[in-house]
Design a protein around this motif. Structure first.
Motif, mmCIF file in Angstrom:
data_model
loop_
_atom_site.group_PDB
_atom_site.id
_atom_site.type_symbol
_atom_site.label_atom_id
_atom_site.label_comp_id
_atom_site.label_asym_id
_atom_site.label_seq_id
_atom_site.Cartn_x
_atom_site.Cartn_y
_atom_site.Cartn_z
ATOM 1 N N ARG A 114 0.816 -1.219 0.000
ATOM 2 C CA ARG A 114 0.000 0.000 0.000
ATOM 3 C C ARG A 114 0.845 1.263 0.000
ATOM 4 N NH1 ARG A 114 -4.666 -1.592 4.511
ATOM 5 N NH2 ARG A 114 -5.528 -3.365 3.363
ATOM 6 N N TYR A 115 2.149 1.090 -0.029
ATOM 7 C CA TYR A 115 3.051 2.235 0.120
ATOM 8 C C TYR A 115 3.979 2.396 -1.077
ATOM 9 C CZ TYR A 115 1.772 2.838 5.003
ATOM 10 O OH TYR A 115 1.092 3.087 6.166
ATOM 11 N N ILE A 116 4.162 3.636 -1.477
ATOM 12 C CA ILE A 116 5.267 3.986 -2.361
ATOM 13 C C ILE A 116 6.533 3.881 -1.514
ATOM 14 C CG2 ILE A 116 6.375 5.847 -3.632
ATOM 15 C CD1 ILE A 116 3.591 6.972 -4.226
ATOM 16 N N MET A 117 7.570 3.308 -2.088
ATOM 17 C CA MET A 117 8.834 3.171 -1.381
ATOM 18 C C MET A 117 9.933 3.897 -2.144
ATOM 19 S SD MET A 117 8.029 1.513 1.297
ATOM 20 C CE MET A 117 9.675 1.167 1.950
ATOM 21 N N ALA A 118 10.832 4.483 -1.403
ATOM 22 C CA ALA A 118 11.890 5.265 -2.050
ATOM 23 C C ALA A 118 13.201 5.138 -1.290
ATOM 24 C CB ALA A 118 11.482 6.730 -2.127
ATOM 25 N N TRP A 119 14.244 5.505 -1.988
ATOM 26 C CA TRP A 119 15.569 5.633 -1.388
ATOM 27 C C TRP A 119 16.029 7.080 -1.551
ATOM 28 C CZ3 TRP A 119 18.189 1.785 1.176
ATOM 29 C CH2 TRP A 119 17.678 0.485 1.044
ATOM 30 N N ILE A 134 25.037 8.303 3.236
ATOM 31 C CA ILE A 134 24.142 7.430 3.994
ATOM 32 C C ILE A 134 22.875 7.292 3.173
ATOM 33 C CG2 ILE A 134 22.856 7.097 6.120
ATOM 34 C CD1 ILE A 134 24.939 8.856 7.508
ATOM 35 N N TYR A 135 22.469 6.065 2.937
ATOM 36 C CA TYR A 135 21.286 5.787 2.130
ATOM 37 C C TYR A 135 20.125 5.416 3.047
ATOM 38 C CZ TYR A 135 24.011 5.989 -2.140
ATOM 39 O OH TYR A 135 24.784 6.426 -3.187
ATOM 40 N N TYR A 136 19.009 6.094 2.809
ATOM 41 C CA TYR A 136 17.825 5.911 3.637
ATOM 42 C C TYR A 136 16.682 5.333 2.816
ATOM 43 C CZ TYR A 136 20.205 9.181 6.757
ATOM 44 O OH TYR A 136 21.119 9.806 7.572
ATOM 45 N N CYS A 137 15.959 4.432 3.428
ATOM 46 C CA CYS A 137 14.728 3.885 2.868
ATOM 47 C C CYS A 137 13.553 4.670 3.462
ATOM 48 C CB CYS A 137 14.651 2.407 3.261
ATOM 49 S SG CYS A 137 13.184 1.547 2.764
ATOM 50 N N ALA A 138 12.532 4.915 2.648
ATOM 51 C CA ALA A 138 11.385 5.684 3.121
ATOM 52 C C ALA A 138 10.090 5.113 2.551
ATOM 53 C CB ALA A 138 11.541 7.149 2.722
ATOM 54 N N ALA A 139 9.014 5.286 3.312
ATOM 55 C CA ALA A 139 7.705 4.767 2.918
ATOM 56 C C ALA A 139 6.673 5.871 2.943
ATOM 57 C CB ALA A 139 7.282 3.644 3.871
ATOM 58 N N SER A 140 5.819 5.879 1.897
ATOM 59 C CA SER A 140 4.771 6.887 1.808
ATOM 60 C C SER A 140 3.445 6.247 1.465
ATOM 61 C CB SER A 140 5.115 7.910 0.736
ATOM 62 O OG SER A 140 4.031 8.786 0.516
ATOM 63 N N TYR A 141 2.382 6.703 2.160
ATOM 64 C CA TYR A 141 1.030 6.237 1.870
ATOM 65 C C TYR A 141 0.380 7.106 0.793
ATOM 66 C CZ TYR A 141 -3.362 3.886 2.996
ATOM 67 O OH TYR A 141 -4.500 3.118 2.946
ATOM 68 N N GLU A 142 1.147 7.991 0.213
ATOM 69 C CA GLU A 142 0.664 8.899 -0.826
ATOM 70 C C GLU A 142 0.039 8.130 -1.993
ATOM 71 O OE1 GLU A 142 0.742 12.388 -1.195
ATOM 72 O OE2 GLU A 142 -0.394 11.838 -2.982
ATOM 73 N N ILE A 163 6.531 13.708 1.351
ATOM 74 C CA ILE A 163 5.407 12.775 1.328
ATOM 75 C C ILE A 163 5.722 11.507 2.099
ATOM 76 C CG2 ILE A 163 4.703 13.665 -0.925
ATOM 77 C CD1 ILE A 163 5.429 10.830 -2.037
ATOM 78 N N TYR A 164 6.970 11.329 2.504
ATOM 79 C CA TYR A 164 7.388 10.094 3.170
ATOM 80 C C TYR A 164 7.319 10.270 4.682
ATOM 81 C CZ TYR A 164 8.714 8.649 -1.443
ATOM 82 O OH TYR A 164 8.661 8.315 -2.769
ATOM 83 N N ALA A 165 6.418 9.535 5.288
ATOM 84 C CA ALA A 165 6.194 9.662 6.731
ATOM 85 C C ALA A 165 7.104 8.745 7.544
ATOM 86 C CB ALA A 165 4.741 9.359 7.061
ATOM 87 N N HIS A 166 7.606 7.698 6.909
ATOM 88 C CA HIS A 166 8.384 6.707 7.645
ATOM 89 C C HIS A 166 9.769 6.565 7.023
ATOM 90 C CE1 HIS A 166 4.621 5.737 9.565
ATOM 91 N NE2 HIS A 166 4.072 5.494 8.388
ATOM 92 N N TRP A 167 10.781 6.565 7.883
ATOM 93 C CA TRP A 167 12.167 6.520 7.440
ATOM 94 C C TRP A 167 12.951 5.503 8.259
ATOM 95 C CZ3 TRP A 167 14.076 9.804 3.566
ATOM 96 C CH2 TRP A 167 13.188 10.790 3.124
ATOM 97 N N GLY A 168 13.932 4.907 7.597
ATOM 98 C CA GLY A 168 14.861 4.051 8.316
ATOM 99 C C GLY A 168 16.010 4.857 8.880
ATOM 100 N N GLN A 169 16.931 4.155 9.534
ATOM 101 C CA GLN A 169 18.077 4.810 10.158
ATOM 102 C C GLN A 169 19.245 5.013 9.193
ATOM 103 O OE1 GLN A 169 18.204 6.101 13.407
ATOM 104 N NE2 GLN A 169 16.017 5.777 13.070
ATOM 105 N N GLY A 170 19.197 4.332 8.080
ATOM 106 C CA GLY A 170 20.219 4.523 7.067
ATOM 107 C C GLY A 170 21.308 3.471 7.086
ATOM 108 N N THR A 171 21.953 3.322 5.938
ATOM 109 C CA THR A 171 23.104 2.441 5.816
ATOM 110 C C THR A 171 24.166 3.190 5.025
ATOM 111 O OG1 THR A 171 23.832 0.211 5.152
ATOM 112 C CG2 THR A 171 22.238 1.296 3.701
ATOM 113 N N HIS A 172 25.407 3.077 5.469
ATOM 114 C CA HIS A 172 26.471 3.912 4.926
ATOM 115 C C HIS A 172 27.188 3.231 3.766
ATOM 116 C CE1 HIS A 172 30.520 6.062 5.308
ATOM 117 N NE2 HIS A 172 29.659 6.927 4.815
ATOM 118 N N VAL A 173 27.274 3.955 2.677
ATOM 119 C CA VAL A 173 28.020 3.495 1.505
ATOM 120 C C VAL A 173 29.209 4.430 1.308
ATOM 121 C CG1 VAL A 173 27.969 3.168 -0.992
ATOM 122 C CG2 VAL A 173 25.978 2.518 0.393
#
Length: 126
Positions: A31-36, A93-101, A112-122
């Motif tokens: 149900r969510y759009i997902m982004a980095w 730092i790369y972050y994953c994010a989720a949006s119910y948009e 538009i992204y209400a939920h975020w991860g803590q990130g992973t470093h590249v």
């Protein structure tokens, strides 16, 4: 409780590849759009890539086109970002994010992204 947990980041050399993973829980991923997004040292956070609910549409920043691929496995509750031909300027730092948009055209907009991860470093060395 919504959780996004990124993994897969590490130090590599220019030209190498990495696959980042974002394990999700606490919500129905389909149900969510997902982004980095990513934040490089001394820079603002920027959009990298997004994938729509079913995974059949994607969007990329110009810097990611042709090198990065975003995809998702809703059954496994995981979103991925394949990074190929990495460059030193991809260090971030790369972050994953989720949006119910519901509006896919807004997928590149961070607000538009209400939920975020803590990130992973590249880290990419030349």
């Amino acid at each position: 409780q919504v959780q996004l947990i990124e993994s897969g980041g590490r130090s590599v050399r220019a030209g190498d590849s990495l696959r980042l993973s974002c394990a999700t829980s606490g919500f129905t991923l389909s149900r969510y759009i997902m982004a980095w997004f990513r934040r490089a040292p001394g820079k603002e956070r920027e959009f990298v890539a997004a994938v729509n609910w079913g995974g059949d549409q994607t969007r990329y920043a110009d810097s990611a086109k042709g090198r990065f691929t975003v995809f998702r496995d809703n059954a496994e509750n995981t979103v991925y970002l394949q990074l190929n031909n990495l460059k030193p300027e991809d260090t971030a730092i790369y972050y994953c994010a989720a949006s119910y948009e519901s509006n896919w055209s807004a997928a590149g907009i961070s607000r538009i992204y209400a939920h975020w991860g803590q990130g992973t470093h590249v880290s990419v060395s030349s």
